[in-house]
Design an enzyme around this catalytic site. Structure first.
Site, PDB file in Angstrom:
ATOM      1  CB  CYS A   1      26.595 -19.247 122.794  1.00  0.00           C
ATOM      2  SG  CYS A   1      26.598 -20.441 121.682  1.00  0.00           S
TER       3      CYS A   1
ATOM      4  CB  CYS B   1      21.026 -23.693 119.302  1.00  0.00           C
ATOM      5  SG  CYS B   1      20.731 -22.661 120.256  1.00  0.00           S
TER       6      CYS B   1
ATOM      7  CD  GLU C   1      20.551 -19.917 112.420  1.00  0.00           C
ATOM      8  OE1 GLU C   1      21.781 -19.782 113.001  1.00  0.00           O
ATOM      9  OE2 GLU C   1      19.789 -18.972 112.509  1.00  0.00           O
TER      10      GLU C   1
END
Ligand code: F3S
Length: 275
Positions: A12, A92, A122
């Site tokens: 990604c 990110c 995360e």
């Protein structure tokens, strides 16, 4: 046998960005694995002297520290800043977003609900920005016993399914007066999920390439399995078994968001040799 790649698969935007940053930085350490892919981590070590540490306490003489795509907790970030090291933040932007939302909503007095795995780095990083009561759940029923005050903000781990997220949002709306819902599910995940679903529906066998400890890859595997019972999750071409392809007409291939193209190419090549 025909081999078809999913319309959207693999790396990604966030991972591509993190790897570029690591390659450019060189001679650095990442706090936790930069991405969930052992082969890529080895390549970064061998070619760019980028070492992977488990956590901030393992930092030694390294002058540069890279923060991985999942982010790190606010406390670890503060410690890193005071250590005087150069910080390369590869968190990110899609993870930064829920961190910022949680911080802001908390400061406005909202209690926080995070849809995600409480042990996932995360989620730990996002949760660390909460200063009010906060709950990490995978299912709305886990909130049955919670007595919320009057306002709640809901965010999601980036790799989760939107259907379940909506269920949790609905549940909260019946329970709490004011609910702010922030859909922080990442677009890249969604695209890969949609693409694997349509490919799995028409395939006789599905191969999903990715790290076995990557929640994103596991999610893709579960979707594939739902629509094609002969679905296999592998980390690289060495795990392929030629018997999986006997009498199959269409083999679908997809890969998790942390799987580099060079691994996918090797897998496809090996499957071609079987057919
Ligand atoms: Fe970021 Fe989404 Fe990838 S959150 S790291 S772009 S899967």
């Amino acid at each position: 046998m025909k081999i078809e790649l999913a319309k959207s698969y693999g790396f990604c935007f966030g991972v591509k960005r993190a790897i570029k940053q690591a390659e450019k930085t060189k001679d650095a350490a990442t706090i936790g694995p930069l991405i969930h892919n052992n082969d890529e981590i080895t390549r970064l070590k061998n070619d760019f002297n980028v070492n992977t540490l488990n956590d901030i306490s393992e930092l030694g003489n390294e002058k540069k520290a890279i923060i991985r795509t999942h982010g790190i907790t606010k406390q670890d970030l503060d410690n890193l800043k005071t250590s005087g090291r150069e910080i390369i933040d590869a968190t990110c932007p899609f993870v930064k977003k829920p961190q910022e939302i949680v911080e802001k909503m908390s400061s406005e007095g909202y209690e926080i609900v995070i849809f995600g795995d409480s042990n996932h780095p995360e989620v730990k990083s996002v949760r660390s920005y909460a200063t009010t009561n906060n709950y990490v759940v995978l299912d709305e029923n886990e909130l049955n016993e919670v007595k919320f005050k009057n306002k709640v903000a809901l965010v999601s781990q980036t790799t989760k399914k939107v259907e379940k997220f909506m269920q949790i949002a609905n549940y909260l709306m019946l329970k709490v007066k004011e609910v702010r819902v922030f859909n922080t599910i990442c677009d890249a995940t969604f695209k890969n999920q949609e693409a694997i679903k349509s490919l799995a529906m028409k395939s006789d066998v599905m191969i999903i390439v990715g790290g076995k400890n990557s929640s994103n890859t596991k999610q893709l595997f579960l979707i594939a399995k739902e629509h094609c019972k002969d679905s296999y999750l592998i980390e690289n071409e060495n795990e392929l078994d030629y018997r999986w392809f006997n009498n199959k007409k269409l083999c679908g291939v997809s890969a998790g968001a942390s799987t580099p193209d060079w691994i996918i190419e090797k897998v496809v090549k090996k499957i071609e040799n079987f057919s």
